[in-house]
Scaffold this motif. Structure first.
Motif, PDB file in Angstrom:
ATOM      1  N   UNK A 149      71.016  -0.418  39.785  1.00 20.32           N
ATOM      2  CA  UNK A 149      70.474  -1.277  40.834  1.00 20.32           C
ATOM      3  C   UNK A 149      69.024  -1.664  40.560  1.00 20.32           C
ATOM      4  N   UNK A 150      68.230  -0.686  40.110  1.00 22.58           N
ATOM      5  CA  UNK A 150      66.804  -0.944  39.912  1.00 22.58           C
ATOM      6  C   UNK A 150      66.561  -1.934  38.779  1.00 22.58           C
ATOM      7  N   UNK A 151      67.219  -1.736  37.653  1.00 20.39           N
ATOM      8  CA  UNK A 151      67.011  -2.601  36.487  1.00 20.39           C
ATOM      9  C   UNK A 151      67.847  -3.872  36.591  1.00 20.39           C
ATOM     10  N   UNK A 152      69.089  -3.738  37.030  1.00 16.94           N
ATOM     11  CA  UNK A 152      69.977  -4.889  37.089  1.00 16.94           C
ATOM     12  C   UNK A 152      69.524  -5.944  38.073  1.00 16.94           C
ATOM     13  N   UNK A 153      68.976  -5.534  39.206  1.00 18.14           N
ATOM     14  CA  UNK A 153      68.556  -6.511  40.211  1.00 18.14           C
ATOM     15  C   UNK A 153      67.444  -7.415  39.696  1.00 18.14           C
ATOM     16  N   UNK A 154      66.682  -6.947  38.699  1.00 20.39           N
ATOM     17  CA  UNK A 154      65.616  -7.768  38.119  1.00 20.39           C
ATOM     18  C   UNK A 154      66.085  -8.542  36.898  1.00 20.39           C
ATOM     19  N   UNK A 198      77.032  -9.269  30.604  1.00 22.59           N
ATOM     20  CA  UNK A 198      75.754  -8.759  31.092  1.00 22.59           C
ATOM     21  C   UNK A 198      75.953  -7.705  32.182  1.00 22.59           C
ATOM     22  N   UNK A 199      76.847  -8.013  33.119  1.00 28.32           N
ATOM     23  CA  UNK A 199      77.115  -7.054  34.195  1.00 28.32           C
ATOM     24  C   UNK A 199      77.706  -5.770  33.626  1.00 28.32           C
ATOM     25  N   UNK A 200      78.607  -5.889  32.647  1.00 31.76           N
ATOM     26  CA  UNK A 200      79.187  -4.711  32.014  1.00 31.76           C
ATOM     27  C   UNK A 200      78.150  -3.894  31.264  1.00 31.76           C
ATOM     28  N   UNK A 201      77.239  -4.577  30.565  1.00 31.69           N
ATOM     29  CA  UNK A 201      76.176  -3.871  29.845  1.00 31.69           C
ATOM     30  C   UNK A 201      75.287  -3.090  30.801  1.00 31.69           C
ATOM     31  N   UNK A 202      74.947  -3.690  31.931  1.00 35.55           N
ATOM     32  CA  UNK A 202      74.106  -3.002  32.917  1.00 35.55           C
ATOM     33  C   UNK A 202      74.835  -1.808  33.524  1.00 35.55           C
ATOM     34  N   UNK A 203      76.135  -1.955  33.801  1.00 41.24           N
ATOM     35  CA  UNK A 203      76.912  -0.851  34.369  1.00 41.24           C
ATOM     36  C   UNK A 203      76.934   0.345  33.426  1.00 41.24           C
ATOM     37  N   UNK A 233      75.244  -6.580  42.402  1.00 46.68           N
ATOM     38  CA  UNK A 233      74.160  -7.377  41.818  1.00 46.68           C
ATOM     39  C   UNK A 233      74.683  -8.728  41.342  1.00 46.68           C
ATOM     40  N   UNK A 234      75.815  -8.692  40.636  1.00 46.45           N
ATOM     41  CA  UNK A 234      76.328  -9.892  39.964  1.00 46.45           C
ATOM     42  C   UNK A 234      77.238 -10.742  40.832  1.00 46.45           C
ATOM     43  N   UNK A 235      77.778 -10.170  41.918  1.00 46.60           N
ATOM     44  CA  UNK A 235      78.764 -10.843  42.776  1.00 46.60           C
ATOM     45  C   UNK A 235      80.072 -11.128  42.035  1.00 46.60           C
ATOM     46  N   UNK A 236      80.312 -10.402  40.941  1.00 49.47           N
ATOM     47  CA  UNK A 236      81.571 -10.517  40.214  1.00 49.47           C
ATOM     48  C   UNK A 236      82.565  -9.511  40.777  1.00 49.47           C
TER      49      UNK A 236
END
Length: 427
Positions: A120-125, A140-145, A389-392
């Motif tokens: 949440x902290x890094x992904x939201x930015x 991108x969403x998968x990488x952040x997860x 974050x991603x709305x996916x």
């Protein structure tokens, strides 16, 4: 008698979990019901005694402090400073924000110890900026997860503190090995980003490195970058215990959030403290109820019977480690990592000792498997965090994370096959 106890203990637990009862209540209720059904002469008050004695441990106090410190850092601008500084170095190369996500998650992991908090902290930015530049959304969403999974691996780690509390292992040694494993995972994820950024033509930012800008970002981010040095340096130098270091982290996060970056408002503190208390309380209650469950498992001699049965199979330690890794991965599909740790470690640790494993070797398998569980549907807090974050959809994030997820699994299998290789630093 032993079979009756096992059927009652695990049968009631499974039924309660299937109907949606929280894991902490399910574990405690299963233990209490088993005493009533199978040991009518044993006072149920023993459950309350186990709840109390399991919390009578100084190391456990590190958990609420690290949770609070992580929330203060998220709201105090620390994660933002880290992202901006890291992006100075990698922003102008192909897939640069992918590398920035990994490095920023690694830095934030050395502050929070929580996987969803890191996502949440890094992904939201980073995620909105990555999408705006043309990065593939799912990837991108998968990488952040998956990168958020560095949170419980790189110290300080909440799940490692829980594991050491249950087994008596050295928190300092566990943290030392965790750094090595975390760096290895970050390198593997970076290699995968390199591959996909060129295969899928991820964008790159124009321009050269501006060293004056890097210096300004460094000065601005220095208080944030100093925090992992304070937390880990105080532990490894022997100046503080992990619990004392966690309390120091709270104070430091508060001071720089309020007086340096000025993004943490005093009026926000009650909400932050309340949310931290809820998160920490959930973890501590799971530990407390699981202690009564594991005590009953030992009291009924099921633990000794399991050890004798596995030893009689005459399997090699490597095969045992691989089987345990697979078992923990299975549990990770429907249980949170901390819950897996407190539920299964008291049961499996005596068996692991009989196979010649050290507490640190076995702990690496448990902790990393618990982290992977946070990326595995249906109970996948990292994926849910990335979705918010991603709305996916869950399916889209899961598809995007699959190759990075396999990198985590590969490291887990390496640990299971060659555990001593990862513990050479404390040998």
């Amino acid at each position: 008698m032993m079979g009756q106890v096992a059927f009652s203990l695990f049968g009631i637990l499974v039924i309660l979990l299937l109907i949606g009862v929280p894991i902490s209540v399910s574990v405690g209720a299963a233990a209490a019901a088993t005493i009533l059904f199978c040991y009518p002469d044993l006072p149920v008050m023993v459950i309350a005694q186990r709840l109390f004695t399991s919390m009578d441990n100084v190391s456990i106090m590190a958990i609420p402090f690290f949770v609070l410190a992580g929330n203060l850092m998220t709201n105090g601008g620390i994660s933002k400073m880290i992202v901006e500084f890291v992006n100075c170095f990698v922003g102008n190369i192909r897939g640069g924000l992918g590398y920035a996500a990994i490095v920023a998650c690694a830095f934030f992991a050395a502050l929070s110890g929580s996987a969803p908090a890191t996502v949440l902290a890094i992904g939201s930015m980073l995620y909105p900026e990555m999408v705006k530049l043309g990065y593939p959304k799912e990837r991108c969403a998968g990488l952040l997860a998956v990168s958020g999974g560095l949170g419980p691996v790189i110290p300080p780690s909440i799940i490692m503190v829980v594991y050491c509390t249950l087994t008596g292992a050295s928190v300092t040694n566990m943290f030392t090995v965790g750094i090595f494993v975390g760096i290895l995972i970050a390198l593997i994820l970076s290699a995968e980003v390199f591959y996909f950024s060129h295969r899928e033509a991820w964008p790159r930012m124009d321009g050269k490195l501006d060293y004056s800008q890097i210096w300004k970002k460094f000065v601005r981010a220095f208080p944030a970058l100093l925090m992992p040095v304070i937390i880990l340096g105080s532990i490894y130098s022997g100046l503080m215990t992990p619990t004392e270091s966690s309390a120091t982290a709270v104070l430091y996060a508060f001071l720089i959030g309020v007086f340096v970056y000025r993004q943490l408002k005093i009026r926000d503190l009650p909400k932050i403290i309340l949310n931290s208390a809820k998160s920490a309380g959930m973890i501590l209650f799971i530990i407390a109820t699981a202690s009564s469950f594991s005590w009953l498992f030992t009291y009924s001699d099921m633990s000794d019977a399991m050890v004798s049965g596995i030893v009689a199979l005459n399997m090699s330690p490597k095969l045992f480690c691989v089987l345990i890794a697979v078992l923990l991965l299975f549990f990770g599909t429907f249980l949170e990592g901390t819950a897996i740790c407190v539920l299964l470690v008291p049961v499996l640790w005596p068996v692991a000792m009989s196979m010649g494993l050290t507490a640190i070797e076995f702990g690496l398998i448990v902790c990393l498997a618990g982290v992977i569980g946070a990326m595995t549907p249906p109970v996948a807090v990292n994926i849910f965090s990335a979705c918010s974050i991603s709305k996916l959809s869950i399916g889209e994030v899961t598809r995007g994370e699959l190759p990075f997820f396999m990198g985590f699994v590969m490291v887990l299998l390496l640990i299971a096959l060659f555990p001593s290789f990862f513990t050479f630093m404390i040998a």
